[in-house]
Design an enzyme around this catalytic site. Sequence first.
Site, short mmCIF file in Angstrom:
data_model
loop_
_atom_site.label_atom_id
_atom_site.label_comp_id
_atom_site.label_asym_id
_atom_site.label_seq_id
_atom_site.Cartn_x
_atom_site.Cartn_y
_atom_site.Cartn_z
N ARG A 18 0.82 -1.22 0.00
CA ARG A 18 0.00 0.00 0.00
C ARG A 18 0.85 1.27 0.00
O ARG A 18 0.33 2.37 -0.21
CB ARG A 18 -0.95 -0.01 1.20
CG ARG A 18 -2.14 -0.94 1.00
CD ARG A 18 -3.14 -0.78 2.11
NE ARG A 18 -2.71 -1.41 3.36
CZ ARG A 18 -3.25 -1.18 4.54
NH1 ARG A 18 -4.24 -0.31 4.66
NH2 ARG A 18 -2.82 -1.82 5.61
N TYR A 106 7.76 -4.64 15.77
CA TYR A 106 7.48 -4.54 14.34
C TYR A 106 8.24 -3.37 13.75
O TYR A 106 8.28 -2.28 14.33
CB TYR A 106 5.97 -4.38 14.09
CG TYR A 106 5.23 -5.64 14.48
CD1 TYR A 106 4.92 -6.61 13.53
CD2 TYR A 106 4.90 -5.89 15.80
CE1 TYR A 106 4.28 -7.78 13.89
CE2 TYR A 106 4.27 -7.06 16.18
CZ TYR A 106 3.97 -8.00 15.22
OH TYR A 106 3.35 -9.18 15.58
N ASN A 369 38.33 21.97 -3.48
CA ASN A 369 38.78 20.72 -2.88
C ASN A 369 38.71 19.51 -3.79
O ASN A 369 39.18 18.44 -3.43
CB ASN A 369 37.97 20.43 -1.61
CG ASN A 369 36.47 20.37 -1.86
OD1 ASN A 369 35.96 21.04 -2.75
ND2 ASN A 369 35.76 19.58 -1.08
#
Length: 447
Positions: A18, A106, A369
Amino acid sequence: MAENATAVVILAAGQGSRMQSDLPKVLHRLGGAPLVGHALRAARSLEPEQIVVVTGHGSDAVTRAVARLDPEAATVLQAEQLGTGHAVRQAMPVLEGFGGRVIVLYGDTPFIAEDTLAELAAHPSDLVVLGFEAEDPGRYGRLIVNDRGLDRIVEWKDADAATRDIALCNSGVMAIDADLLRALIGRLSNDNAAGEYYLTDLPALARAEGRRCDVVICAEAETLGINTRAELAGAEAAFQARARAALMAQGVTLTDPGSVFLALDTVIGRDAVIGPNVVFGPGVTVESGAEILPFCHLEGCHVSEGATVGPFARLRPGAELGADVHVGNFVEIKNAVLDEGVKVGHLTYLGDAQVGEHTNIGAGTITCNYDGVSKHRTVIGPRAFIGSDTMLVAPVTVGADAMTGSGSTITEDVPDGALAIGRARQATKPGLATRLMAALRAKKEAR
């Protein structure tokens, strides 16, 4: 084995269809951290001897995430999703020899409180289920309780009308003695409407063995599970509201709380001030007395006492700001250490750098850099003065008390106390601007 030892099994195998996502459900982020990270954090509050995460859909990605979030946690694969009981069975080999209490959590249920988990862990009954009084019980499993405690759990699919009228619902979270779990897990049956092995059948099996089963009741908000994008958005709002309230209760000033967004691991000290529209990504610590001005984004950084950041500043991973550092508007700091009292007022990028104490960085300064392949480091000594619009081409070192002229490109080391100027000499052509503009206008009119 320690007295009252615990182990935690986190079920994280579901697909989460879902969510309409290719990403495993437990890796969707809440408060800047994957959902499974919230479960791992809750589990660690119990100081368990072992954490086992049961993976399934997207197993490789979930396993990598767990290894990053909690390197000591184990992962096991549930190759076929045959129910919660089947999932817990996959974890049992990892728990071989463990004789304490096993708590089942869960991966998509992020709000179980530490106090609730502690109550489950310390409960004297052989099996304890976490329940809640639901405002709308819907399709939750129902807890059937009598004077002997928890009698059984009935799944909604298998419940009759009278059972569905019961408001006491099952969260799915369970605490059970390891030896009892070991004895019963193989006896679960899939003779039910879904054809799955339900963990919820364990109380009836335990009662048949003469074991005591009970319910610990928590607030419904703790049991919120995430199944859809809408529920994830609602959970984010709930998380942010709780996190903001907790910070203010601890003495942090949020001038516009609703516009500040925090991460699961955000740490902000007492008397710090956070302005409107500030976003904290993972891994941020702000010490007491620091101030973050409006419209800043911080991630993976440390801001020391008395420092000010912003407005409109960005601190990226590896940014370390010492005491009383000032980082101003439209400044970006990445993998750089700024020692005490450094000032970086505006329009500057400092990446892969070390800046000594009380150095002033002029507007428009950039540490160059990256050469397209590798990153290189810039070192600036204490009390240096970097003129506006200086390009520091790394690797390069600017010494203590040194200066660079505005508009310079610095490609060589600058000794202590030296002034470095790396720019073309100015040439002035009298009247040329007037003649050039007249010629351009004439050309345009001719067209």
